[in-house]
Design a protein around this motif. Structure first.
Motif, mmCIF file in Angstrom:
data_model
loop_
_atom_site.group_PDB
_atom_site.id
_atom_site.type_symbol
_atom_site.label_atom_id
_atom_site.label_comp_id
_atom_site.label_asym_id
_atom_site.label_seq_id
_atom_site.Cartn_x
_atom_site.Cartn_y
_atom_site.Cartn_z
ATOM 1 N N PHE A 1 20.748 -101.559 -28.730
ATOM 2 C CA PHE A 1 20.012 -100.790 -27.724
ATOM 3 C C PHE A 1 19.011 -101.679 -26.997
ATOM 4 O O PHE A 1 18.874 -101.601 -25.769
ATOM 5 N N GLU A 2 18.323 -102.537 -27.705
ATOM 6 C CA GLU A 2 17.368 -103.449 -27.058
ATOM 7 C C GLU A 2 18.084 -104.398 -26.104
ATOM 8 O O GLU A 2 17.587 -104.690 -25.017
ATOM 9 N N ASP A 3 19.273 -104.861 -26.481
ATOM 10 C CA ASP A 3 20.066 -105.713 -25.583
ATOM 11 C C ASP A 3 20.449 -104.947 -24.313
ATOM 12 O O ASP A 3 20.400 -105.492 -23.205
ATOM 13 N N TYR A 4 20.855 -103.698 -24.487
ATOM 14 C CA TYR A 4 21.174 -102.858 -23.319
ATOM 15 C C TYR A 4 19.946 -102.724 -22.423
ATOM 16 O O TYR A 4 20.049 -102.862 -21.195
ATOM 17 N N LEU A 5 18.780 -102.453 -23.008
ATOM 18 C CA LEU A 5 17.559 -102.301 -22.207
ATOM 19 C C LEU A 5 17.208 -103.590 -21.479
ATOM 20 O O LEU A 5 16.756 -103.553 -20.329
ATOM 21 N N ASP B 1 20.007 -101.600 -38.264
ATOM 22 C CA ASP B 1 19.312 -102.690 -37.570
ATOM 23 C C ASP B 1 20.129 -103.217 -36.390
ATOM 24 O O ASP B 1 19.581 -103.519 -35.330
ATOM 25 N N GLU B 2 21.434 -103.325 -36.572
ATOM 26 C CA GLU B 2 22.286 -103.766 -35.468
ATOM 27 C C GLU B 2 22.278 -102.748 -34.329
ATOM 28 O O GLU B 2 22.278 -103.131 -33.152
ATOM 29 N N ALA B 3 22.267 -101.485 -34.647
ATOM 30 C CA ALA B 3 22.217 -100.441 -33.611
ATOM 31 C C ALA B 3 20.932 -100.552 -32.799
ATOM 32 O O ALA B 3 20.944 -100.430 -31.566
ATOM 33 N N VAL B 4 19.820 -100.828 -33.472
ATOM 34 C CA VAL B 4 18.544 -101.002 -32.772
ATOM 35 C C VAL B 4 18.620 -102.226 -31.858
ATOM 36 O O VAL B 4 18.214 -102.176 -30.697
ATOM 37 N N PRO C 1 8.947 -100.527 -15.260
ATOM 38 C CA PRO C 1 7.782 -100.029 -15.997
ATOM 39 C C PRO C 1 7.821 -100.472 -17.455
ATOM 40 O O PRO C 1 8.895 -100.687 -18.019
ATOM 41 N N GLU C 2 6.659 -100.606 -18.008
ATOM 42 C CA GLU C 2 6.560 -100.959 -19.423
ATOM 43 C C GLU C 2 6.909 -99.741 -20.274
ATOM 44 O O GLU C 2 6.641 -98.603 -19.878
ATOM 45 N N PRO C 3 7.503 -99.957 -21.443
ATOM 46 C CA PRO C 3 7.800 -98.825 -22.324
ATOM 47 C C PRO C 3 6.530 -98.058 -22.682
ATOM 48 O O PRO C 3 5.474 -98.651 -22.890
ATOM 49 N N VAL D 1 22.418 -94.362 -14.353
ATOM 50 C CA VAL D 1 22.866 -95.214 -15.446
ATOM 51 C C VAL D 1 22.382 -94.565 -16.738
ATOM 52 O O VAL D 1 21.194 -94.324 -16.907
ATOM 53 N N ARG D 2 23.298 -94.269 -17.622
ATOM 54 C CA ARG D 2 22.955 -93.583 -18.860
ATOM 55 C C ARG D 2 23.510 -94.363 -20.047
ATOM 56 O O ARG D 2 24.574 -94.960 -19.969
ATOM 57 N N PHE D 3 22.786 -94.312 -21.141
ATOM 58 C CA PHE D 3 23.260 -94.908 -22.381
ATOM 59 C C PHE D 3 23.022 -93.883 -23.478
ATOM 60 O O PHE D 3 21.936 -93.324 -23.573
#
Length: 193
Positions: A152-156, A146-149, A5-7, A178-180
């Motif tokens: 998270f995008e890499d994980y997604l 910014d790196e944290a963001v 699904p799209e965000p 699956v949890r982050f």
């Protein structure tokens, strides 16, 4: 294969409040097992079908579930989960009402995850080879905001690469939780003088 699904940005406290109602959360948990009718859900939850129907309509109204294409029997309507990828505005941009709902949503989801993990542990010995599947990692990263963001995008991106609906999976596939979670480690409080 269907795509993930799209965000979906949720900034309406009423939409999130509809999701955090305890009976609706129980309905959503049951619907993760597959499509069901209000009568089936009422029986599974020990509720009456009128109340279950009401909560199903509220969940559908906010887009969390949808009518399922199941063979209708009489007037029964079948419902199924609608896959979703809920996102929330940054905390600094949330209204007090939305922040309160996001906090309650998080509290309920963490509790549900703890309950789910306890159920896994209780059944683990009877799961055969699946009982061995528990990838687990803990760590600490020192990142800028910014790196944290980006992290998270890499994980997604990784999550979306492996996503498929239950209907699209091979016969030997199982649903995996699956949890982050990542959060800044609080600074120690100053010692009392």
């Amino acid at each position: 294969m269907s795509s993930p699904p799209e965000p979906e940005q949720v900034d309406d406290p009423a939409k999130l409040k509809a999701l955090t109602h305890p009976r609706r959360l129980r309905i959503l948990t049951e619907l993760r097992r597959g499509p069901a009718t209000a009568t089936m859900l009422a029986r599974a939850l020990g509720e009456n079908s009128g109340a279950t129907s009401y909560h199903l309509r509220r969940l559908a109204e906010h887009g969390y579930i949808e009518a399922a294409e199941e063979p209708a029997r009489g007037r029964e309507r079948w419902w199924r989960l609608r896959p979703h990828d809920l996102r929330f505005p940054p905390r600094s941009e949330q209204s007090p009402a939305l922040a309160a709902q996001v906090d309650e949503f998080g509290r309920q989801k963490f509790q549900a995850d703890l309950d789910l993990f306890a159920a896994f542990q209780a059944q683990r010995e009877s799961m055969g080879d699946w009982g061995d599947v528990l990838p687990f990692s803990r760590g600490t990263l020192h990142l800028t905001r910014d790196e944290a963001v980006r992290f998270f995008e890499d994980y997604l991106d990784l999550f979306r690469r492996y996503w498929r609906s239950g209907e699209d999976g091979p016969p030997d596939a199982r649903a995996l939780a699956v949890r982050f979670v990542a959060f800044p480690i609080p600074e120690p409080e100053a010692p009392l003088e």
